[in-house]
Motif scaffolding. Structure first.
Motif, PDB file in Angstrom:
ATOM      1  N   SER A  49       0.825  -1.196   0.000  1.00 45.71           N
ATOM      2  CA  SER A  49       0.000   0.000   0.000  1.00 45.71           C
ATOM      3  C   SER A  49       0.865   1.253   0.000  1.00 45.71           C
ATOM      4  CB  SER A  49      -0.932   0.020   1.210  1.00 45.71           C
ATOM      5  OG  SER A  49      -0.169   0.171   2.384  1.00 45.71           O
ATOM      6  N   VAL A  50       0.230   2.364  -0.331  1.00 45.53           N
ATOM      7  CA  VAL A  50       0.854   3.677  -0.269  1.00 45.53           C
ATOM      8  C   VAL A  50      -0.052   4.585   0.548  1.00 45.53           C
ATOM      9  CG1 VAL A  50       1.970   3.403  -2.520  1.00 45.53           C
ATOM     10  CG2 VAL A  50      -0.245   4.517  -2.390  1.00 45.53           C
ATOM     11  N   GLY A  51       0.519   5.643   1.072  1.00 41.65           N
ATOM     12  CA  GLY A  51      -0.273   6.597   1.845  1.00 41.65           C
ATOM     13  C   GLY A  51      -0.074   8.002   1.312  1.00 41.65           C
ATOM     14  N   LEU A  52      -1.143   8.757   1.248  1.00 44.93           N
ATOM     15  CA  LEU A  52      -1.070  10.142   0.775  1.00 44.93           C
ATOM     16  C   LEU A  52      -0.362  10.978   1.829  1.00 44.93           C
ATOM     17  CD1 LEU A  52      -1.928  12.204  -1.412  1.00 44.93           C
ATOM     18  CD2 LEU A  52      -4.003  12.566  -0.075  1.00 44.93           C
ATOM     19  N   ARG A  53       0.736  11.598   1.430  1.00 51.79           N
ATOM     20  CA  ARG A  53       1.507  12.430   2.359  1.00 51.79           C
ATOM     21  C   ARG A  53       1.168  13.902   2.195  1.00 51.79           C
ATOM     22  NH1 ARG A  53       6.229  12.098   5.483  1.00 51.79           N
ATOM     23  NH2 ARG A  53       7.304  14.082   5.622  1.00 51.79           N
ATOM     24  N   SER A  54       1.046  14.347   0.949  1.00 51.55           N
ATOM     25  CA  SER A  54       0.736  15.761   0.738  1.00 51.55           C
ATOM     26  C   SER A  54      -0.004  15.956  -0.576  1.00 51.55           C
ATOM     27  CB  SER A  54       2.016  16.605   0.746  1.00 51.55           C
ATOM     28  OG  SER A  54       2.835  16.290  -0.356  1.00 51.55           O
ATOM     29  N   LEU A  55      -0.696  17.057  -0.647  1.00 50.93           N
ATOM     30  CA  LEU A  55      -1.438  17.462  -1.834  1.00 50.93           C
ATOM     31  C   LEU A  55      -1.123  18.937  -2.038  1.00 50.93           C
ATOM     32  CD1 LEU A  55      -3.629  16.589  -3.911  1.00 50.93           C
ATOM     33  CD2 LEU A  55      -5.319  17.388  -2.277  1.00 50.93           C
ATOM     34  N   LYS A  56      -0.450  19.246  -3.159  1.00 55.45           N
ATOM     35  CA  LYS A  56      -0.006  20.624  -3.398  1.00 55.45           C
ATOM     36  C   LYS A  56      -0.522  21.124  -4.737  1.00 55.45           C
ATOM     37  CE  LYS A  56       4.274  20.200  -0.833  1.00 55.45           C
ATOM     38  NZ  LYS A  56       5.719  20.298  -0.886  1.00 55.45           N
ATOM     39  N   LEU A  57      -0.841  22.396  -4.745  1.00 53.94           N
ATOM     40  CA  LEU A  57      -1.216  23.056  -5.987  1.00 53.94           C
ATOM     41  C   LEU A  57       0.071  23.581  -6.616  1.00 53.94           C
ATOM     42  CD1 LEU A  57      -3.619  23.839  -7.742  1.00 53.94           C
ATOM     43  CD2 LEU A  57      -3.741  25.983  -6.478  1.00 53.94           C
ATOM     44  N   ARG A  58       0.381  23.127  -7.824  1.00 52.12           N
ATOM     45  CA  ARG A  58       1.622  23.485  -8.514  1.00 52.12           C
ATOM     46  C   ARG A  58       1.310  24.208  -9.815  1.00 52.12           C
ATOM     47  NH1 ARG A  58       6.808  22.015  -6.513  1.00 52.12           N
ATOM     48  NH2 ARG A  58       6.434  20.522  -4.884  1.00 52.12           N
ATOM     49  N   ARG A  59       2.320  24.933 -10.276  1.00 46.69           N
ATOM     50  CA  ARG A  59       2.197  25.602 -11.570  1.00 46.69           C
ATOM     51  C   ARG A  59       3.405  25.251 -12.412  1.00 46.69           C
ATOM     52  NH1 ARG A  59       1.420  31.993 -12.915  1.00 46.69           N
ATOM     53  NH2 ARG A  59       1.130  31.646 -15.137  1.00 46.69           N
ATOM     54  N   ALA A  60       3.145  24.774 -13.611  1.00 49.42           N
ATOM     55  CA  ALA A  60       4.204  24.448 -14.559  1.00 49.42           C
ATOM     56  C   ALA A  60       3.727  24.805 -15.957  1.00 49.42           C
ATOM     57  CB  ALA A  60       4.562  22.962 -14.481  1.00 49.42           C
ATOM     58  N   ARG A  61       4.584  25.458 -16.690  1.00 48.16           N
ATOM     59  CA  ARG A  61       4.279  25.864 -18.068  1.00 48.16           C
ATOM     60  C   ARG A  61       2.979  26.660 -18.157  1.00 48.16           C
ATOM     61  NH1 ARG A  61       4.972  20.207 -19.132  1.00 48.16           N
ATOM     62  NH2 ARG A  61       7.185  19.786 -18.993  1.00 48.16           N
ATOM     63  N   GLY A  62       2.746  27.501 -17.170  1.00 45.57           N
ATOM     64  CA  GLY A  62       1.568  28.359 -17.191  1.00 45.57           C
ATOM     65  C   GLY A  62       0.272  27.699 -16.762  1.00 45.57           C
ATOM     66  N   GLN A  63       0.307  26.430 -16.373  1.00 45.30           N
ATOM     67  CA  GLN A  63      -0.906  25.733 -15.961  1.00 45.30           C
ATOM     68  C   GLN A  63      -0.815  25.329 -14.496  1.00 45.30           C
ATOM     69  OE1 GLN A  63      -1.318  22.387 -18.581  1.00 45.30           O
ATOM     70  NE2 GLN A  63      -2.243  23.613 -20.199  1.00 45.30           N
TER      71      GLN A  63
END
Length: 136
Positions: A49-63
């Protein structure tokens, strides 16, 4: 008049349930990715199994996009637990961090050092190599 607050509460509840289902499906995909990557690198995925550690809003190439980081544990030789991480955006794998076999080189080298007749916990030392004999 009470219908509007009830409708808003219902919409919020549906949004929360929809988000939870989406994250649940993403976690299943991350588990499959981790399993495949461990097989590819000769590692054993512990606990499957895996566990969610973080959720981040990112920006790359203008999106803007959401990037999820999942943590898991792997074993190199069956007797250890090492941390691993993978980052995903949507269905795409965007990053990976796995332990290397180099972290266990001292243990492997100790197994191949010839043992002499010693007592206790004395470890034989190997002679040092001169880096540059012209300096001395």
């Amino acid at each position: 008049m009470s219908e509007l607050p009830d409708l808003m509460l219902l919409l919020v509840l549906l949004a929360v349930i929809g988000g939870w289902l989406k994250l649940s499906r993403a976690r299943e995909q991350a588990t499959q990715e981790a399993r495949q990557l461990c097989r590819q690198h000769g590692l054993q995925l512990l606990d499957e199994s895996v566990g969610l550690r973080s959720l981040k809003l990112r920006r790359a190439r203008g999106q803007w996009f959401w990037e999820r980081c999942y943590t898991f544990e792997v074993s190199i030789d069956g007797d250890d637990r090492e941390p691993g991480k993978l980052w995903m955006s949507g269905r795409a794998l965007t990053g990976l961090s796995l332990p290397t076999i180099q972290s266990h080189l001292p243990d492997l080298m100790a197994e191949h050092v010839p043992r002499t007749s010693q007592s206790g916990n004395v470890v034989p030392l190997r002679p040092r190599l001169n880096r540059d004999s012209s300096l001395h």
